[in-house]
Scaffold this motif. Structure first.
Motif, PDB file in Angstrom:
ATOM      1  N   PRO A  92       0.967  -0.932  -0.125  1.00 32.04           N
ATOM      2  CA  PRO A  92      -0.004  -0.402   0.130  1.00 32.04           C
ATOM      3  C   PRO A  92       1.125   1.892   0.375  1.00 32.04           C
ATOM      4  CG  PRO A  92       0.384  -1.125   2.248  1.00 32.04           C
ATOM      5  CD  PRO A  92       0.721  -1.912   1.327  1.00 32.04           C
ATOM      6  N   PRO A  93       0.371   2.559  -0.123  1.00 27.37           N
ATOM      7  CA  PRO A  93       1.365   3.476  -0.042  1.00 27.37           C
ATOM      8  C   PRO A  93       1.585   4.521   1.116  1.00 27.37           C
ATOM      9  CG  PRO A  93      -0.927   3.952  -0.739  1.00 27.37           C
ATOM     10  CD  PRO A  93      -1.168   2.279  -1.505  1.00 27.37           C
ATOM     11  N   ASP A  94       1.209   3.865   2.228  1.00 30.82           N
ATOM     12  CA  ASP A  94       0.751   4.167   3.103  1.00 30.82           C
ATOM     13  C   ASP A  94       0.520   3.004   3.810  1.00 30.82           C
ATOM     14  OD1 ASP A  94       0.677   4.880   5.816  1.00 30.82           O
ATOM     15  OD2 ASP A  94       0.096   6.982   5.714  1.00 30.82           O
ATOM     16  N   ILE A  95       1.539   1.998   4.619  1.00 29.68           N
ATOM     17  CA  ILE A  95       1.457   1.110   5.670  1.00 29.68           C
ATOM     18  C   ILE A  95       0.703   0.864   6.713  1.00 29.68           C
ATOM     19  CG2 ILE A  95       4.083   0.462   6.184  1.00 29.68           C
ATOM     20  CD1 ILE A  95       3.932  -2.151   6.162  1.00 29.68           C
ATOM     21  N   GLU A  96       0.800   2.520   7.875  1.00 31.69           N
ATOM     22  CA  GLU A  96       0.536   2.428   8.999  1.00 31.69           C
ATOM     23  C   GLU A  96      -1.002   2.666   8.074  1.00 31.69           C
ATOM     24  OE1 GLU A  96       2.779   3.833   7.920  1.00 31.69           O
ATOM     25  OE2 GLU A  96       4.436   3.432   9.768  1.00 31.69           O
ATOM     26  N   ALA A  97      -1.731   3.786   7.149  1.00 29.96           N
ATOM     27  CA  ALA A  97      -2.768   3.506   7.226  1.00 29.96           C
ATOM     28  C   ALA A  97      -4.003   2.282   7.088  1.00 29.96           C
ATOM     29  CB  ALA A  97      -2.584   4.993   6.312  1.00 29.96           C
ATOM     30  N   ALA A  98      -3.133   1.801   5.863  1.00 26.58           N
ATOM     31  CA  ALA A  98      -3.344   0.387   5.656  1.00 26.58           C
ATOM     32  C   ALA A  98      -3.647  -0.933   7.189  1.00 26.58           C
ATOM     33  CB  ALA A  98      -2.295  -0.006   4.218  1.00 26.58           C
ATOM     34  N   ALA A  99      -2.595  -0.685   7.749  1.00 27.98           N
ATOM     35  CA  ALA A  99      -3.047  -1.713   8.762  1.00 27.98           C
ATOM     36  C   ALA A  99      -3.732  -1.502   9.764  1.00 27.98           C
ATOM     37  CB  ALA A  99      -1.837  -1.632   9.854  1.00 27.98           C
ATOM     38  N   ARG A 100      -4.375  -0.060   9.519  1.00 26.76           N
ATOM     39  CA  ARG A 100      -5.617   0.815  10.628  1.00 26.76           C
ATOM     40  C   ARG A 100      -6.855  -0.050  10.090  1.00 26.76           C
ATOM     41  NH1 ARG A 100      -1.903   5.290  11.428  1.00 26.76           N
ATOM     42  NH2 ARG A 100      -3.277   6.372   9.896  1.00 26.76           N
ATOM     43  N   ALA A 101      -6.943   0.505   8.620  1.00 26.05           N
ATOM     44  CA  ALA A 101      -7.980  -0.094   7.844  1.00 26.05           C
ATOM     45  C   ALA A 101      -8.829  -1.148   8.371  1.00 26.05           C
ATOM     46  CB  ALA A 101      -7.656   1.200   6.626  1.00 26.05           C
ATOM     47  N   SER A 102      -6.991  -2.276   7.557  1.00 23.52           N
ATOM     48  CA  SER A 102      -7.508  -3.725   7.484  1.00 23.52           C
ATOM     49  C   SER A 102      -8.273  -3.601   9.182  1.00 23.52           C
ATOM     50  CB  SER A 102      -5.907  -4.595   7.583  1.00 23.52           C
ATOM     51  OG  SER A 102      -5.737  -5.749   7.384  1.00 23.52           O
ATOM     52  N   ALA A 103      -7.163  -3.937   9.892  1.00 22.07           N
ATOM     53  CA  ALA A 103      -7.446  -3.776  11.783  1.00 22.07           C
ATOM     54  C   ALA A 103      -9.612  -3.991  11.561  1.00 22.07           C
ATOM     55  CB  ALA A 103      -7.185  -3.292  12.424  1.00 22.07           C
ATOM     56  N   ALA A 104      -9.495  -2.390  11.190  1.00 23.95           N
ATOM     57  CA  ALA A 104     -10.400  -2.042  11.739  1.00 23.95           C
ATOM     58  C   ALA A 104     -12.311  -2.683  10.677  1.00 23.95           C
ATOM     59  CB  ALA A 104     -11.543  -0.856  10.893  1.00 23.95           C
ATOM     60  N   ALA A 105     -11.675  -3.245  10.157  1.00 27.69           N
ATOM     61  CA  ALA A 105     -12.282  -4.441   8.872  1.00 27.69           C
ATOM     62  C   ALA A 105     -12.436  -5.493   9.354  1.00 27.69           C
ATOM     63  CB  ALA A 105     -11.949  -3.418   7.617  1.00 27.69           C
ATOM     64  N   GLY A 106     -11.876  -6.089  10.197  1.00 27.25           N
ATOM     65  CA  GLY A 106     -12.329  -7.165  10.530  1.00 27.25           C
ATOM     66  C   GLY A 106     -10.861  -7.702  10.449  1.00 27.25           C
ATOM     67  N   ALA A 107      -9.256  -7.346  10.066  1.00 24.21           N
ATOM     68  CA  ALA A 107      -8.566  -8.656   9.695  1.00 24.21           C
ATOM     69  C   ALA A 107      -6.781  -7.630  10.431  1.00 24.21           C
ATOM     70  CB  ALA A 107      -7.919  -8.749   8.532  1.00 24.21           C
ATOM     71  N   ASP A 108      -7.342  -7.753  11.715  1.00 23.90           N
ATOM     72  CA  ASP A 108      -6.076  -7.465  12.492  1.00 23.90           C
ATOM     73  C   ASP A 108      -4.488  -7.923  12.653  1.00 23.90           C
ATOM     74  OD1 ASP A 108      -4.374  -5.894  14.090  1.00 23.90           O
ATOM     75  OD2 ASP A 108      -5.862  -6.077  16.235  1.00 23.90           O
ATOM     76  N   LEU A 109      -3.310  -7.223  11.834  1.00 25.03           N
ATOM     77  CA  LEU A 109      -2.515  -7.859  11.818  1.00 25.03           C
ATOM     78  C   LEU A 109      -1.541  -7.923  12.278  1.00 25.03           C
ATOM     79  CD1 LEU A 109      -2.850  -6.649   7.352  1.00 25.03           C
ATOM     80  CD2 LEU A 109      -2.743  -9.012   8.979  1.00 25.03           C
ATOM     81  N   GLY A 110      -1.509  -6.989  13.262  1.00 21.34           N
ATOM     82  CA  GLY A 110      -0.706  -7.212  14.487  1.00 21.34           C
ATOM     83  C   GLY A 110       0.074  -5.821  14.092  1.00 21.34           C
ATOM     84  N   PRO A 111       0.933  -5.311  14.968  1.00 16.39           N
ATOM     85  CA  PRO A 111       2.263  -4.571  14.857  1.00 16.39           C
ATOM     86  C   PRO A 111       2.712  -4.277  13.791  1.00 16.39           C
ATOM     87  CG  PRO A 111       2.704  -5.782  16.945  1.00 16.39           C
ATOM     88  CD  PRO A 111       1.452  -6.169  16.017  1.00 16.39           C
ATOM     89  N   ILE A 112       3.443  -3.279  13.060  1.00 16.31           N
ATOM     90  CA  ILE A 112       4.357  -3.349  11.937  1.00 16.31           C
ATOM     91  C   ILE A 112       5.645  -3.290  12.507  1.00 16.31           C
ATOM     92  CG2 ILE A 112       4.757  -2.239  10.102  1.00 16.31           C
ATOM     93  CD1 ILE A 112       2.266  -0.185  10.314  1.00 16.31           C
ATOM     94  N   GLY A 113       6.858  -4.121  11.719  1.00 15.49           N
ATOM     95  CA  GLY A 113       8.348  -4.423  12.363  1.00 15.49           C
ATOM     96  C   GLY A 113       8.984  -4.801  11.259  1.00 15.49           C
ATOM     97  N   PRO A 114      10.103  -4.289  11.428  1.00 13.49           N
ATOM     98  CA  PRO A 114      11.284  -4.454  10.847  1.00 13.49           C
ATOM     99  C   PRO A 114      11.462  -6.141  10.043  1.00 13.49           C
ATOM    100  CG  PRO A 114      12.306  -3.577  12.618  1.00 13.49           C
ATOM    101  CD  PRO A 114      10.835  -3.729  12.542  1.00 13.49           C
ATOM    102  N   LEU A 115      11.985  -6.435   9.194  1.00 13.11           N
ATOM    103  CA  LEU A 115      12.563  -7.096   8.674  1.00 13.11           C
ATOM    104  C   LEU A 115      13.491  -6.843   7.591  1.00 13.11           C
ATOM    105  CD1 LEU A 115       9.445  -9.793   8.544  1.00 13.11           C
ATOM    106  CD2 LEU A 115      11.356  -9.859  10.193  1.00 13.11           C
ATOM    107  N   SER A 116      14.529  -8.216   7.361  1.00  8.34           N
ATOM    108  CA  SER A 116      15.620  -8.191   6.535  1.00  8.34           C
ATOM    109  C   SER A 116      16.183  -9.350   6.332  1.00  8.34           C
ATOM    110  CB  SER A 116      16.843  -7.153   6.639  1.00  8.34           C
ATOM    111  OG  SER A 116      17.806  -7.784   8.160  1.00  8.34           O
ATOM    112  N   ARG A 117      16.890  -9.297   4.338  1.00  9.80           N
ATOM    113  CA  ARG A 117      17.825 -10.710   4.523  1.00  9.80           C
ATOM    114  C   ARG A 117      18.854 -10.262   3.656  1.00  9.80           C
ATOM    115  NH1 ARG A 117      15.998 -11.980  -0.913  1.00  9.80           N
ATOM    116  NH2 ARG A 117      14.206 -12.100  -1.458  1.00  9.80           N
ATOM    117  N   ARG A 118      19.722 -11.050   2.610  1.00 10.65           N
ATOM    118  CA  ARG A 118      20.620 -10.881   2.203  1.00 10.65           C
ATOM    119  C   ARG A 118      20.446 -12.224   1.238  1.00 10.65           C
ATOM    120  NH1 ARG A 118      24.572  -6.999   3.312  1.00 10.65           N
ATOM    121  NH2 ARG A 118      24.788  -6.776   5.269  1.00 10.65           N
TER     122      ARG A 118
END
Length: 211
Positions: A92-118
């Motif tokens: 999404p263009p704004d992951i924070e806004a999308a996470a809030r929208a998803s949770a409000a609509a019934g699909a809570d994805l939990g907190p946004i966190g950083p990940l990485s790989r080589r």
């Protein structure tokens, strides 16, 4: 059909990565390339592009580097008995806004966190993710990813490509899923039935279906 432009990747989880790669290559004529390892989480992946900024991730156990004792293995890979198209991601263009929208609509994805790989070449890929296990609504609604300034994996040189022709789903509560999709402004045809995603691919060896 038109594939949603926010599609980032499909997640095809497998109990044996080497066997899955061989089977996929035999069926499609395209050999996935190594993506990288998720250190501490016990998984590694291989990739096939869909063109643009979308790709297929085939993810399985990393038999050489198992998960840390307190780690949650991504997508329940450690419990699989057969390959499965488990979920999909959007950028999404704004992951924070999308996470809030998803949770409000019934699909809570939990907190946004950083990940990485080589990558196998040693390049560091970093991203932010909103995803939880078990996935809400059986993974039929997408999780969220933000690659920030990292080069998108779908643009990696030498990535083999197939055409994603169609992505559809069924769910026992087909009214709940569209509510989340509308909140995220993404499109996915959903009908009644057992929870399942179906991807139809066009390959050098003809049509191929992932479920």
């Amino acid at each position: 059909m038109t594939i949603d432009p926010q599609l980032d990747h499909l997640v095809y989880a497998v109990p044996d990565l080497a066997a899955a790669v061989s089977a996929f290559a035999a069926a499609t004529g395209v050999h996935p390339v190594a993506g990288g390892r998720h250190l501490g989480r016990g998984t590694r992946n291989v990739l096939v592009g869909f063109g643009g900024s979308a790709y297929l991730e085939i993810i399985g156990p990393d038999v050489e580097l198992p998960a840390d004792d307190d780690a949650t293995v991504p997508f329940g890979v450690d419990t699989l008995t057969a390959p499965k198209l488990v979920t999909w991601a959007v950028h999404p263009p704004d992951i924070e806004a999308a996470a809030r929208a998803s949770a409000a609509a019934g699909a809570d994805l939990g907190p946004i966190g950083p990940l990485s790989r080589r990558t196998p070449d040693g390049d560091l890929l970093e991203w932010r993710l909103a995803s939880t296990v078990p996935a809400p609504l059986d993974g039929i609604t997408p999780f969220l990813i933000d690659w920030g300034t990292t080069a998108h994996p779908a643009t990696a040189p030498g990535l083999p490509a197939l055409t994603l022709v169609e992505l559809t789903a069924t769910h026992p509560d087909p009214d709940a899923v569209p509510a989340v999709l509308r909140a995220l402004d993404v499109h996915l045809p959903v009908g009644p039935g057992p929870a399942a995603l179906t991807a139809r691919l066009d390959t050098p060896r003809g049509p191929f279906v992932l479920t």
